[in-house]
Design a protein around this motif. Structure first.
Motif, PDB file in Angstrom:
ATOM      1  N   PHE A 173      14.117   5.650 -43.066  1.00  0.00           N
ATOM      2  CA  PHE A 173      13.235   4.145 -42.724  1.00  0.00           C
ATOM      3  C   PHE A 173      13.922   2.740 -42.531  1.00  0.00           C
ATOM      4  N   ASP A 174      14.696   2.329 -43.464  1.00  0.00           N
ATOM      5  CA  ASP A 174      14.982   1.046 -43.099  1.00  0.00           C
ATOM      6  C   ASP A 174      15.712   1.049 -41.782  1.00  0.00           C
ATOM      7  N   LEU A 187       7.679   1.099 -42.723  1.00  0.00           N
ATOM      8  CA  LEU A 187       7.563   2.254 -44.199  1.00  0.00           C
ATOM      9  C   LEU A 187       8.068   1.766 -45.059  1.00  0.00           C
ATOM     10  N   GLU A 188       7.774   1.804 -45.918  1.00  0.00           N
ATOM     11  CA  GLU A 188       8.103   1.979 -47.475  1.00  0.00           C
ATOM     12  C   GLU A 188       7.610   3.256 -48.333  1.00  0.00           C
ATOM     13  N   LEU A 189       9.541   3.186 -49.553  1.00  0.00           N
ATOM     14  CA  LEU A 189       9.111   4.697 -49.784  1.00  0.00           C
ATOM     15  C   LEU A 189       8.882   4.123 -50.657  1.00  0.00           C
ATOM     16  N   LEU A 423      25.103  17.266 -48.753  1.00  0.00           N
ATOM     17  CA  LEU A 423      25.039  17.522 -47.276  1.00  0.00           C
ATOM     18  C   LEU A 423      23.780  18.532 -47.080  1.00  0.00           C
ATOM     19  N   ALA A 424      23.534  19.621 -47.355  1.00  0.00           N
ATOM     20  CA  ALA A 424      22.509  20.536 -46.590  1.00  0.00           C
ATOM     21  C   ALA A 424      21.303  20.459 -47.533  1.00  0.00           C
ATOM     22  N   ALA A 425      20.815  19.427 -48.351  1.00  0.00           N
ATOM     23  CA  ALA A 425      19.650  18.761 -49.475  1.00  0.00           C
ATOM     24  C   ALA A 425      19.590  17.254 -48.444  1.00  0.00           C
ATOM     25  N   GLN A 426      20.347  16.706 -47.946  1.00  0.00           N
ATOM     26  CA  GLN A 426      20.350  15.267 -47.222  1.00  0.00           C
ATOM     27  C   GLN A 426      20.008  15.571 -45.620  1.00  0.00           C
ATOM     28  N   LEU A 427      21.229  16.721 -45.068  1.00  0.00           N
ATOM     29  CA  LEU A 427      19.930  16.824 -43.794  1.00  0.00           C
ATOM     30  C   LEU A 427      18.667  17.885 -43.329  1.00  0.00           C
ATOM     31  N   SER A 428      18.590  17.914 -44.937  1.00  0.00           N
ATOM     32  CA  SER A 428      17.219  18.502 -44.499  1.00  0.00           C
ATOM     33  C   SER A 428      16.064  17.476 -45.009  1.00  0.00           C
ATOM     34  N   ALA A 429      16.325  16.562 -45.830  1.00  0.00           N
ATOM     35  CA  ALA A 429      15.569  15.471 -46.470  1.00  0.00           C
ATOM     36  C   ALA A 429      15.444  14.916 -45.119  1.00  0.00           C
ATOM     37  N   TYR A 430      16.912  14.403 -44.224  1.00  0.00           N
ATOM     38  CA  TYR A 430      16.336  14.206 -42.948  1.00  0.00           C
ATOM     39  C   TYR A 430      15.778  14.558 -41.824  1.00  0.00           C
ATOM     40  N   ALA A 431      15.975  15.375 -41.573  1.00  0.00           N
ATOM     41  CA  ALA A 431      15.099  16.743 -40.862  1.00  0.00           C
ATOM     42  C   ALA A 431      13.391  16.623 -40.855  1.00  0.00           C
ATOM     43  N   ALA A 432      12.896  16.409 -42.325  1.00  0.00           N
ATOM     44  CA  ALA A 432      11.584  15.912 -42.651  1.00  0.00           C
ATOM     45  C   ALA A 432      11.635  14.518 -42.580  1.00  0.00           C
ATOM     46  N   ALA A 433      12.035  13.688 -42.390  1.00  0.00           N
ATOM     47  CA  ALA A 433      11.488  12.250 -42.276  1.00  0.00           C
ATOM     48  C   ALA A 433      11.243  11.881 -40.947  1.00  0.00           C
ATOM     49  N   GLN A 434      11.939  12.626 -39.821  1.00  0.00           N
ATOM     50  CA  GLN A 434      12.417  12.520 -38.713  1.00  0.00           C
ATOM     51  C   GLN A 434      10.603  13.898 -38.301  1.00  0.00           C
ATOM     52  N   VAL A 435      10.214  14.144 -38.624  1.00  0.00           N
ATOM     53  CA  VAL A 435       9.022  15.800 -38.360  1.00  0.00           C
ATOM     54  C   VAL A 435       7.922  13.809 -38.868  1.00  0.00           C
ATOM     55  N   LEU A 436       7.884  13.410 -39.985  1.00  0.00           N
ATOM     56  CA  LEU A 436       6.966  12.501 -40.617  1.00  0.00           C
ATOM     57  C   LEU A 436       6.019  11.642 -39.072  1.00  0.00           C
ATOM     58  N   VAL A 437       7.239  11.383 -38.865  1.00  0.00           N
ATOM     59  CA  VAL A 437       7.798   9.882 -38.221  1.00  0.00           C
ATOM     60  C   VAL A 437       7.175  10.263 -36.499  1.00  0.00           C
ATOM     61  N   GLU A 438       7.550  11.315 -36.101  1.00  0.00           N
ATOM     62  CA  GLU A 438       6.983  12.225 -35.195  1.00  0.00           C
ATOM     63  C   GLU A 438       6.071  11.851 -35.062  1.00  0.00           C
TER      64      GLU A 438
END
Length: 505
Positions: A173-174, A187-189, A423-438
Motif C-alpha cells: 500500500f505504501d 489506501l489506509e491499512l 515467505l509463502a504467507a507473504q506471497l499469498s498476502a501480496y497476491a491478495a493485495a494485488q487482486v484487491l487493488v486491481e
C-alpha cells in the motif's frame, strides 16, 4: 447508527434492489408484459435497469426512471418523456408500482417495468432502502482515502506470520500511495487482532468494521475462525479478498463478499483423486481414506468420496480415528490386512510418518496421497520403501511464479525490509493485495462495494506473478481452482514435481 451505515432493514432492502433476492430466503418473482411472463426476481433485479445509484441506465431505446427518493417524492409530481404525468409517490403508492405496475395516479407503467411478487416484509425492506438510494455511501471511502482492513494474530504460534503478512500488505500500500494511490485516494491499512476463540476473533473484526469503517478486507488470516469471519463479511456486505485459509467455503449458497485465491484442502484432495485415477487406474477399488474425527477433516474426506463418485469409481473405504487415541500400528495392521493399494491420509505430517513406519514393519507399502499444506518437512524422513510412492498436492508452486513477479516482490521486500520468514504467507498476502487493488482500479472513481465485487467477478486469468493465474465470475469464488502434485525422492530427501497445474475439473 454511524453515518454511511445502513440499518439491518436497509441492508435487506439493498440485497433485493441489487440482486433481486430476499435475505429471508423467500421467493421473489417478476412478471413481464401483458402476458405476465414469470421469471425469478434475480433475473430482473432493480439495479439491472435503474443502476446502483437509481439514476437509470439507458439501454435499447428505453431510459428507466430516476427512482431516488428525492426524485420520486417531488412535491409537484413528475412528467415523463412520453407525456405521462403523476403526483408524488408515497410509500403506499410505491408498493402499488412495485406489485401492480401503477403510478400514483393509477396510470400503467411501461411494460418493460416488471411487477413483483414478494412478501410484505420484503416490500417494506425494499422501500426502506429506496429512501437511501442515491445518498447511500459505503463506509471507508472518502475523496482522499480508502480504508482497508486485515486480520492477523499478534500472540501465540502464528504471531510472526501475522506480522509478516501485515508488513507485506502495508509495504504494498505504501508503494502504491507513493505513486498517487488509486484515483488520487490513499489506501489506509487498519488491523484487527485474532482472538483466543473464534467468537472473540469475530468480535474484534466486527469492532474494526464499526469503529474504523473499513471499505474492504484483504489478506486476513482467518485460521480457526473461518466460518465466523466469512459469515461476518456477508452480514456486513464487506468484501473480503484473499483470506489466508485452508478451508474456503465457495459452495451454495454463494457468499458474494469473499474471494479466495487458492484451492483449500477439499479442492486439493479432489485433484489428488483425479491424479490417482490417471496414474493407477487398477487401484480404484483398493483405496482407503484415513482421517481424524474433526469437522474439517470429515469435510475433506467427503470431498474425496464425492470426487470418486464423479470419476465413476466405487466408494473408498473410510477409517476415522480420534486424534487423542491415534494408534498408527493398529491402523496399519487393519489396512494391510484388507490389501489396500492406495491411502489418502488427512492427519498431520507426524501422524502420517508414524503410519508409514508401521506399514514398513509389515512389509506393506501402498501409494500414499497427502494434502501438502498440512504435511511438514518430516515426511521426507519416511521409510525408503515409499520412495516415489508418496504424492502431495499444493495449491501453488514455484512453477506458477513469473520472473517479473518475483523481481517485483523482491524489490518490495528489499526496499521495505520485509521479514525473511513465512515467505509463502507473504506471497499469498501480496497476491491478495494485488487482486484487491486491481478490483479497486476497475471499480472506477465512483467506487462502491458492489462495483468492487462486480469488478472482481470480471477478473480472468489475472497474473499476480506469484500464484497461478486467478479467474473469478459471478458463480466462482476461488481464483485458482486446482493444484500441483509432487512426489518424494526419499534417497535425496527432496520434492519432485510430477505434474503441471491440474484443474479440479
Amino acid at each position: 447508527m454511524q453515518q454511511g451505515m445502513l440499518t439491518p432493514q436497509e441492508q435487506r432492502g439493498k440485497q433485493i434492489y441489487v440482486r433481486g433476492t430476499s435475505a429471508s430466503g423467500q421467493a421473489i418473482l417478476a412478471y413481464l408484459g401483458e402476458e405476465s411472463l414469470e421469471v425469478d426476481g434475480s433475473v430482473m433485479a432493480c439495479a439491472n435497469c435503474h443502476g446502483l445509484d437509481g439514476q437509470g441506465k439507458p439501454e435499447g431505446g428505453v431510459t428507466p426512471s430516476n427512482i431516488t427518493w428525492e426524485a420520486l417524492t417531488k412535491p409537484y409530481g413528475v412528467t415523463h418523456p412520453n407525456g405521462r404525468k403523476h403526483s408524488a409517490y408515497t410509500e403506499r403508492a410505491l408498493e402499488l408500482a412495485l406489485t401492480r405496475g401503477l403510478d400514483p395516479d393509477g396510470n400503467k407503467l411501461l411494460n418493460v417495468m416488471p411487477r413483483y411478487q414478494m412478501s410484505r416484509a420484503d416490500t417494506a425492506d425494499l422501500i426502506a432502502y429506496l429512501k437511501r438510494l442515491g445518498t447511500d455511501r459505503d463506509p471507508g471511502i472518502t475523496e482522499n482515502s480508502i480504508k482497508i482492513g486485515t486480520v492477523v494474530p499478534t500472540k501465540g504460534a502464528l504471531a510472526d506470520m501475522g506480522q509478516a503478512v501485515k508488513a507485506v500488505i502495508s509495504a504494498y500500500f505504501d508503494e502504491l500511495n507513493s505513486q498517487g494511490g488509486i484515483y488520487h485516494r490513499r489506501l489506509e491499512l487498519k488491523v484487527a487482532e485474532t482472538g483466543e476463540t473464534p467468537a472473540s476473533t469475530r468480535a474484534n473484526v466486527e469492532r474494526l468494521l464499526q469503529d474504523e469503517q473499513v471499505f474492504a478486507l484483504t489478506g486476513a488470516i482467518t485460521a480457526g475462525a473461518d466460518q465466523e469471519l466469512f459469515t461476518l463479511a456477508a452480514e456486513h456486505a464487506v468484501p473480503l479478498v484473499g483470506p489466508l485459509t485452508l478451508y474456503p467455503s465457495p459452495g451454495a449458497p454463494l457468499n458474494r463478499q469473499v474471494f479466495y485465491l487458492l484451492s483449500g484442502l477439499d479442492g486439493q484432495a479432489r485433484v489428488l483423486v483425479n491424479f490417482a485415477a490417471q496414474k493407477s487406474p487398477a487401484n480404484k477399488t483398493g483405496v482407503a481414506v484415513v482421517y481424524p474425527a474433526t469437522e474439517s477433516a470429515r469435510s475433506v474426506a467427503d470431498a474425496i468420496k464425492d470426487q470418486y463418485r464423479k470419476d465413476g469409481w466405487g466408494a473408498p473405504e473410510t477409517y476415522e480415528y480420534a486424534p487423542a487415541d491415534y494408534d498408527a500400528a493398529a491402523i496399519a495392521r487393519k489396512l494391510s490386512q484388507t490389501g489396500r493399494a492406495a491411502i489418502f491420509f488427512l492427519g498431520s505430517g507426524a501422524e502420517a510418518l508414524a503410519l508409514l513406519r508401521e506399514a514398513e514393519k509389515l512389509h506393506w507399502s501402498p501409494e500414499v496421497y497427502l494434502p501438502g499444506a498440512i504435511t511438514g518437512q518430516e515426511i521426507l524422513t519416511a521409510p525408503v520403501s515409499f520412495d516415489h510412492k508418496i504424492f502431495l498436492s499444493f495449491p501453488t508452486s514455484p512453477a506458477a511464479q513469473t520472473q517479473q513477479g518475483l523481481k517485483d516482490f523482491r524489490a518490495l521486500a528489499e526496499k521495505h525490509q520485509l521479514p525473511a520468514h513465512h515467505l509463502a504467507a507473504q506471497l499469498s498476502a501480496y497476491a491478495a493485495a494485488q487482486v484487491l487493488v486491481e478490483g479497486l482500479k476497475r471499480g472506477g472513481r465512483d467506487l462502491s462495494r458492489e462495483k468492487l465485487i462486480a469488478a472482481l467477478e470480471g477478473l480472468y486469468e489475472f497474473e499476480s506473478g506469484v500464484t497461478p493465474a486467478l479467474t473469478y465470475n459471478p458463480n466462482r469464488r476461488i481464483g485458482a481452482l486446482g493444484a500441483y502434485i509432487v512426489s518424494l525422492d526419499l534417497n535425496k530427501k527432496q520434492f519432485v514435481p510430477v505434474s503441471g497445474w491440474l484443474d479440479v475439473n
